[in-house]
Design a protein around this motif. Structure first.
Motif, PDB file in Angstrom:
ATOM      1  N   ASP A  67      11.132  15.288  95.732  1.00 37.95           N
ATOM      2  CA  ASP A  67      11.977  14.159  96.120  1.00 37.95           C
ATOM      3  C   ASP A  67      11.773  13.030  95.112  1.00 37.95           C
ATOM      4  O   ASP A  67      11.135  12.015  95.401  1.00 37.95           O
ATOM      5  N   LEU A  68      12.320  13.189  93.912  1.00 36.26           N
ATOM      6  CA  LEU A  68      12.053  12.241  92.831  1.00 36.26           C
ATOM      7  C   LEU A  68      12.732  10.889  93.020  1.00 36.26           C
ATOM      8  O   LEU A  68      12.338   9.903  92.407  1.00 36.26           O
ATOM      9  N   HIS A  69      13.741  10.813  93.863  1.00 30.80           N
ATOM     10  CA  HIS A  69      14.412   9.531  94.097  1.00 30.80           C
ATOM     11  C   HIS A  69      13.843   8.803  95.309  1.00 30.80           C
ATOM     12  O   HIS A  69      14.307   7.724  95.653  1.00 30.80           O
ATOM     13  N   SER A  70      12.839   9.382  95.949  1.00 26.65           N
ATOM     14  CA  SER A  70      12.132   8.795  97.089  1.00 26.65           C
ATOM     15  C   SER A  70      13.095   8.401  98.211  1.00 26.65           C
ATOM     16  O   SER A  70      12.992   7.327  98.795  1.00 26.65           O
ATOM     17  N   THR A  71      14.030   9.272  98.505  1.00 28.69           N
ATOM     18  CA  THR A  71      14.988   8.984  99.569  1.00 28.69           C
ATOM     19  C   THR A  71      14.602   9.671 100.877  1.00 28.69           C
ATOM     20  O   THR A  71      14.970   9.184 101.942  1.00 28.69           O
ATOM     21  N   GLY A  72      13.873  10.748 100.812  1.00 28.83           N
ATOM     22  CA  GLY A  72      13.548  11.493 102.022  1.00 28.83           C
ATOM     23  C   GLY A  72      12.105  11.324 102.417  1.00 28.83           C
ATOM     24  O   GLY A  72      11.684  10.277 102.917  1.00 28.83           O
ATOM     25  N   ALA A  73      11.331  12.363 102.187  1.00 24.73           N
ATOM     26  CA  ALA A  73       9.942  12.400 102.639  1.00 24.73           C
ATOM     27  C   ALA A  73       9.052  11.405 101.895  1.00 24.73           C
ATOM     28  O   ALA A  73       8.041  10.966 102.436  1.00 24.73           O
TER      29      ALA A  73
END
Length: 81
Positions: free
Chosen positions: A37-43
């Protein structure tokens, strides 16, 4: 009377790096590696917020005075030779 010093080098002391937000950064990098999750949108959004808050509140380190011994040794070396 001249003094000749061959290949004189002075290396500065190495201070341990003081990383205030290192645990938070390690947690975020671990989260990215585990979940992709490189965009830090989920977990990883919680880890990203904790790191952002740490970086916002941590004061910047003061700039330390750089020792000038190497400069003076270089000047001294020119006059000695």
């Amino acid at each position: 009377m001249a003094i000749h010093i061959k290949k004189l080098k002075v290396r500065p002391r190495k201070n341990a790096a003081n990383n205030m937000c290192a645990p938070q950064l390690a947690a975020m990098l671990g989260c990215w590696a585990a979940t992709s999750d490189l965009h830090s949108t989920g977990a990883c959004s919680d880890a990203a917020q904790v790191l952002f808050q740490c970086m916002r509140t941590t004061p910047l380190p003061k700039k330390t005075h750089k020792p000038t011994i190497n400069y003076h040794l270089a000047r001294l070396g020119k006059t000695i030779q």
